[in-house]
Design an enzyme around this catalytic site. Structure first.
Site, mmCIF file in Angstrom:
data_model
loop_
_atom_site.group_PDB
_atom_site.id
_atom_site.type_symbol
_atom_site.label_atom_id
_atom_site.label_comp_id
_atom_site.label_asym_id
_atom_site.label_seq_id
_atom_site.Cartn_x
_atom_site.Cartn_y
_atom_site.Cartn_z
ATOM 1 N N SER A 183 0.818 -1.211 0.000
ATOM 2 C CA SER A 183 0.000 0.000 0.000
ATOM 3 C C SER A 183 0.854 1.263 0.000
ATOM 4 O O SER A 183 1.853 1.348 0.707
ATOM 5 C CB SER A 183 -0.905 0.007 1.237
ATOM 6 O OG SER A 183 -1.660 1.195 1.264
ATOM 7 N N LYS A 187 -3.283 2.637 -2.367
ATOM 8 C CA LYS A 187 -2.899 3.625 -1.364
ATOM 9 C C LYS A 187 -3.995 3.625 -0.302
ATOM 10 O O LYS A 187 -5.162 3.369 -0.624
ATOM 11 C CB LYS A 187 -2.821 4.993 -2.055
ATOM 12 C CG LYS A 187 -2.655 6.184 -1.140
ATOM 13 C CD LYS A 187 -1.203 6.410 -0.806
ATOM 14 C CE LYS A 187 -1.020 7.354 0.382
ATOM 15 N NZ LYS A 187 0.272 7.150 1.030
ATOM 16 N N ASN A 222 9.657 8.449 4.519
ATOM 17 C CA ASN A 222 8.559 9.184 3.903
ATOM 18 C C ASN A 222 7.522 9.627 4.910
ATOM 19 O O ASN A 222 7.297 8.970 5.927
ATOM 20 C CB ASN A 222 7.904 8.338 2.789
ATOM 21 C CG ASN A 222 6.704 7.561 3.289
ATOM 22 O OD1 ASN A 222 5.595 8.119 3.419
ATOM 23 N ND2 ASN A 222 6.904 6.293 3.597
ATOM 24 N N CYS A 252 0.186 3.383 9.992
ATOM 25 C CA CYS A 252 0.939 4.503 9.412
ATOM 26 C C CYS A 252 1.529 5.322 10.556
ATOM 27 O O CYS A 252 0.815 5.749 11.455
ATOM 28 C CB CYS A 252 0.018 5.367 8.559
ATOM 29 S SG CYS A 252 0.828 6.876 8.016
ATOM 30 N N GLY A 276 12.438 -0.034 3.276
ATOM 31 C CA GLY A 276 13.612 -0.489 2.536
ATOM 32 C C GLY A 276 14.527 -1.392 3.347
ATOM 33 O O GLY A 276 14.173 -1.834 4.441
#
Ligand SMILES: Cc1cc2nc3c(=O)[nH]c(=O)nc-3n(C[C@H](O)[C@H](O)[C@H](O)COP(=O)(O)OP(=O)(O)OC[C@H]3O[C@@H](n4cnc5c(N)ncnc54)[C@H](O)[C@@H]3O)c2cc1C
Ligand SMILES: Cc1cc2nc3c(=O)[nH]c(=O)nc-3n(C[C@H](O)[C@H](O)[C@H](O)COP(=O)(O)OP(=O)(O)OC[C@H]3O[C@@H](n4cnc5c(N)ncnc54)[C@H](O)[C@@H]3O)c2cc1C
Ligand SMILES: Cc1cc2nc3c(=O)[nH]c(=O)nc-3n(C[C@H](O)[C@H](O)[C@H](O)COP(=O)(O)O)c2cc1C
Ligand SMILES: Cc1cc2nc3c(=O)[nH]c(=O)nc-3n(C[C@H](O)[C@H](O)[C@H](O)COP(=O)(O)O)c2cc1C
Ligand code: FES
Ligand code: FES
Lengths: 308, 281, 308, 281
Positions: free
Chosen positions: A22, A46, A70, A130, A217
């Site tokens: 997502s 998303k 981010n 999130c 990552g």
């Protein structure tokens, strides 16, 4: 002897275990379709909220040697607008479409999920993780009680499978995962990004406009492996797990599968390697599974627990 | 000993530089030279994300770049928050940060006859492109369009290098009267070119692209969309129906591709990702 | 104009802000002295427990491109033996000697701390954060109430400054940090390693004998910056913070200082660059502080909050 | 695009290889060849950490290494848990994992006269060293000491290469009777060597180092300590009072350094880090 790449995931049938994570490329039907054409086994949108959100101001992203930071801020056009994208995506896709939704309260999640299903989503993923938006995502997802209530509410409003996406930014991810299962979650997804910050030494300011962001990552891969292992140790095969976090190559994917993941989310690798990442990684997994003498990709799920 | 970072810890993100030269050719445009701490390897048509700490981060085309001096040139129109801050507050010697170069630029064709078509600030990427085309032994004609005489700038940059430079203003107060499309139709012979490069308002680009397709001339246009990540992952700058990202698959697209893009000249997305019609001006 | 590198830390005076982090080279007086000669501003011992511990079986460490994963298992000779090392270290060192202690119960911490002080430690650091030993470190350090009790007990048993070393593996590091301060902690130290795992795809086993380990090095640096920033945001200059985590060069150190750290711990960099890391990093910080027009290294502490 | 890992994701930790050859020259010693997936650049005297999944990870000297074939040779004495498992269960074709090479090895002196002194399994690192010394145009004499005839192994490896090879057993059942120290004292002229390399039980090494210092002959000894990390951070293998780490500052130390090390020949540390006397055998 050929290897079967199909994966069954709480009623969903994936042609392969690689899922578009997502928030990466999932903002429009056209991009979801493009990820599908590139070889994804399923695609996740998303995270969609009730109201449109313009997200945080730029900079919203920062590149590190070993990952991305981010804080897009859940920018999205809101469910009213996004239903059109979902419909269109559903028309064009031949693979499962997972709609990610984010909110603050159980009813809000339930409503969003119902509308996503109505528009064609084959499954809904609850963003409980999130790490950078106040009152949403992790702000609700660290509380096992609330997580349970949210999943329960959503289960009451949809027929499709419900995925609970968990955060590593908690003392005990297993506790939250179990709460989600108690609420009726069909699949656990681990992990979302790790809360982090980068400061620019020249301007002496946090780089992201929101200051805090989420790290993805390679840097978080060993954390993702640990979380998936812990979850599988606790829930075994009762509820399938989608492993996400720092999957850059087939080894990373296999590591998550051995730890207990039945499917694997791909995010940052799509930046580093482009959309070909799906095919390259899948090929590597297939070779591995073949070399190890298995017939199904699903056969390697959780093996690290057996051999330990 | 065996980390990637062992021999030298590299910071990949922002490249730092200092403002080397500043100048306002016209009131709403700032021309800015930045001396960078590290060498770049840009192609014409690529862009950078310029970060002004505390203000924001915006995409800007690479207007020119000198390898020897490590100087990057930008052309910045004053349109809103960050660009206004830049116009009003940036001084020589200031430290700036940028990331990039990003995206796919223009094709630098060899030994060909090229036409560049720019509307207003759309000329930004072209000084660099002209230089590269000349190095590739191509010849270049340039059409620059502006609203009115007081908006005309940077003409000299092209006159020195191009074979022919045409300047037009909507009201005829400088050079030819009319739009760049008028100039293409009336003044030059578009079929005489191997390739046309265009940058400016999207409706104008659409007209030029259509014209080129009509005459079977190869054409490339540089698009603008609202950008967040700039690296192809957030989906802010996507073009329907192909799911092409302006930041990574573009900003420069060929007319063959553009013919398949519904959004081209029609719609873009707001900050939330809702599709809206491209405003008239 | 020269720059003052001295740092005051809850009564300790450091000649420079770079501190040898616990568990790296701190197992003997000879190694502590060597770190001192190499330029450290203070040194921390390996965490010492009541009883001798042989730690986990090999493998106890794994190298990644962007960090180290370790589960040494708090191997240490126990306080009885280690008092000799502390005495010897105290005799030979001209810089503050910080003794790290780890236990399960408040009284145990208090007793260990008292004996460490008696043997010559200039300060004690409470390991409330080791992520891989059952019943110790993080297992006690995630509970704010217990943390408060431990610090209180220790404060009652020693006169020297008490440092509380916090874990990032909690939902809310600020809550734990505040609990430590409520208990009387003089300094907060953030962060310890991040709980993680690596699985070998050939043998299908977790690499570390303990399966779980702690991630250190570059991968965790943005997490450390975030934690220090959050803590400083909450406590300001009332209690000094030592920032630890992935400091490989002067920029990383400066980032932590701007985020709110008055001093900086160095661990994994000593593997990557050897003992010269202290001098190289310090030189870089000094240059930076000079260029920015400050006179004291301490002047940059917390500046990222001012400018944000 | 700009990660370290972008072009190729490298796994730095374990290097994989397959057991290529296995052979037991004597009952308690296994000679093992491993064909590695990746090339190494080892120096003689360096070691690797060999991982046997589920069993453990142990330091082993690089006994020999062929660049062309990518084959690593190890000499493994059966002493405890992991080594017993290796002896009893490892088969040709098995996959093994190792990390390294680690540490500082022997000085490969050029055009010199060298003496190698090994006690029992202490001969492990020397086949590689002899080859490197010969490549550096040095000449090598070798003294090998064993308890008794049934423990003698690997002599042929040295006889072929060395100028002279002396073998001694404590009970005289093979070769000369006595210890390697006896051979140095009685048979060779130690002053005739530019450098002496020694590896074996620490008390023996201490005697040889003392002898060399007495005669002013340069000497290097390879030490063993219980190891955890193998990369110099955990402090398990430290030598007092200098804080030297066998894994990173050693395992090979010069006699000049060893003269300053109280622990040498005296004490080492148990798994917890408590200092204990080195056991007699
Ligand atoms: C690839 C690319 C290259 C560009 N190159 C240049 C250049 O060389 N020179 C130059 O002056 N400008 C260039 N732009 C446009 C420039 O990025 C915007 O003008 C700038 O971001 C506006 O920032 P602001 O904070 O001043 O305006 P804001 O206050 O954010 O907005 C002002 C107005 O501009 C619109 N806008 C903002 N950003 C964009 C955008 N990215 N695309 C379209 N409309 C936008 C807003 O919707 C609003 O109407 C480029 C844009 C892209 C995508
Ligand atoms: C740099 C270095 C190079 C070595 N090279 C070789 C080699 O080439 N060939 C070889 O056969 N052995 C070598 N060794 C020794 C080898 O590592 C040990 O024999 C092995 O670790 C024992 O493992 P185990 O599980 O079989 O024994 P365990 O069951 O762990 O122990 C058996 C006995 O050996 C002792 N021991 C274990 N490890 C060590 C150690 N590292 N140092 C001293 N004593 C130890 C234990 O205290 C115990 O008494 C080397 C050691 C080092 C430090
Ligand atoms: C730019 C970006 C945006 C993201 N947005 C979302 C989101 O909207 N919802 C969500 O659940 N996860 C989001 N994530 C998290 C990813 O889905 C994924 O969990 C995380 O990036 C770890 O995977 P990776 O290391 O493969 O990128 C986002 C990640 C990135 C990098
Ligand atoms: C091998 C190793 C052993 C460690 N042992 C301890 C310990 O005993 N006590 C402790 O508080 N922290 C211990 N740590 C954590 C470090 O002190 C430090 O907090 C962490 O490594 C992050 O810093 P770095 O990235 O600079 O290494 C250890 C870390 C490593 C790598
Ligand atoms: S700006 Fe994010 S995809 Fe283009
Ligand atoms: S084995 Fe860890 S320092 Fe040597």
């Amino acid at each position: 002897m050929s290897v079967h790449t199909e994966v069954a995931l709480a009623g969903l049938r994936l042609r392969n275990p690689l899922i578009l994570a997502s928030g990466i490329l999932g903002s429009t039907a056209s991009l979801l379709v493009r990820a599908g054409s590139a070889g994804a086994g399923a695609v996740t949108t998303k995270s969609i909220t009730k109201e449109p959100r313009s997200g945080f101001e730029n900079p919203v992203i920062y590149e590190l040697e070993y990952g991305l930071l981010n804080a897009i801020g859940l920018a999205n056009p809101g469910m009213d607008f996004f239903k059109k994208e979902l419909k269109r995506a559903k028309q064009l896709l031949r693979i499962p479409l997972i709609a990610s939704v984010a909110g603050s309260r159980p009813e809000e999640y339930a409503d969003l999920a119902a509308r996503a299903e109505e528009a064609g989503a084959d499954a809904v993923e609850l963003n409980l993780s999130c790490p950078h938006v106040k009152g949403m995502g992790l702000d609700v997802g660290h509380d096992p009680k609330l997580v349970r209530e949210i999943v329960e509410a959503v289960k009451g409003s949809v027929n499709c499978p419900v995925l609970a996406k968990l955060s590593p930014n908690v003392t005990n991810i297993v506790e939250v995962g179990k709460a989600a299962i108690d609420g009726g979650a069909d699949v656990l997804v681990a992990i979302n990004t790790v809360r982090a910050m980068v400061i620019d030494v020249d301007s002496k300011k946090p780089v992201l406009s929101n200051k805090y962001g989420g790290l993805s990552g390679p840097a978080i891969h060993p954390i993702a492996v640990r979380c998936v292992y812990e979850l599988y140790e606790a829930v075994g095969d009762t509820v399938p797990i989608i492993g996400v976090g720092g999957v850059m190559d087939w080894r990373d994917a296999v590591e998550l599968m051995l730890a207990g993941a039945r499917a694997v989310g791909i995010g940052t690798a799509l930046y580093t390697y482009g959309l070909k990442a799906f095919k390259v990684i899948l090929k590597g997994i297939v070779n591995y599974v073949k070399e190890q003498g298995f017939r199904n990709l699903m056969d390697i799920t959780g093996l690290a627990h057996k051999y330990s | 000993m065996r980390f990637c970072v062992s021999s030298q810890v590299v910071r990949l993100a922002y490249i730092k530089g200092r403002v080397h030269g500043l100048n306002k050719p016209i009131e709403r445009v700032l021309w800015c030279q930045i001396k960078l701490d590290e060498p770049l390897k840009p192609e014409p048509g690529q862009f950078v994300m310029l970060w002004i700490p505390g203000q924001g981060e915006i995409p800007l085309s690479i207007s020119d770049y000198s390898v020897d001096e490590g100087i990057l040139e930008l052309v910045i129109a004053k349109v809103g928050k960050v660009t206004t801050y830049i116009h009003e507050r940036l001084k020589e010697g200031d430290l700036v940060a940028l990331r990039g170069p990003y995206g796919r630029g223009f094709s630098v064709v060899r030994e060909s006859t090229c036409l560049i078509v720019a509307g207003g600030c759309g000329l930004a990427p072209f000084p660099f492109l002209v230089r590269k085309l000349l190095e590739a032994r191509s010849s270049v004609d340039v059409i620059l369009g502006f609203k009115t005489a007081s908006e005309v700038f940077h003409v000299a940059k092209f006159v020195h290098l191009a074979r022919r430079t045409f300047v037009a203003t909507d009201d005829g107060s400088y050079g030819l009267k009319g739009t760049v499309v008028d100039v293409i139709k009336d003044v030059v012979d578009i079929k005489g070119y191997d390739i046309v490069y265009v940058c400016g308002k999207e409706k104008m680009m659409k007209a030029v692209v259509d014209l080129c397709r009509e005459h079977n001339v190869r054409c490339e246009a540089s698009l603008e969309r609202y950008m967040k990540c700039g690296i192809g992952i957030c989906g802010a700058c996507v073009l329907d129906p192909l799911g092409l990202r302006v930041c990574r698959d573009g900003p420069v697209f060929s007319s063959t591709i553009l013919a398949l893009i519904e959004d081209f000249g029609q719609s873009w997305r707001d900050h939330c990702g809702r599709k809206i019609p491209i405003p008239e001006s």
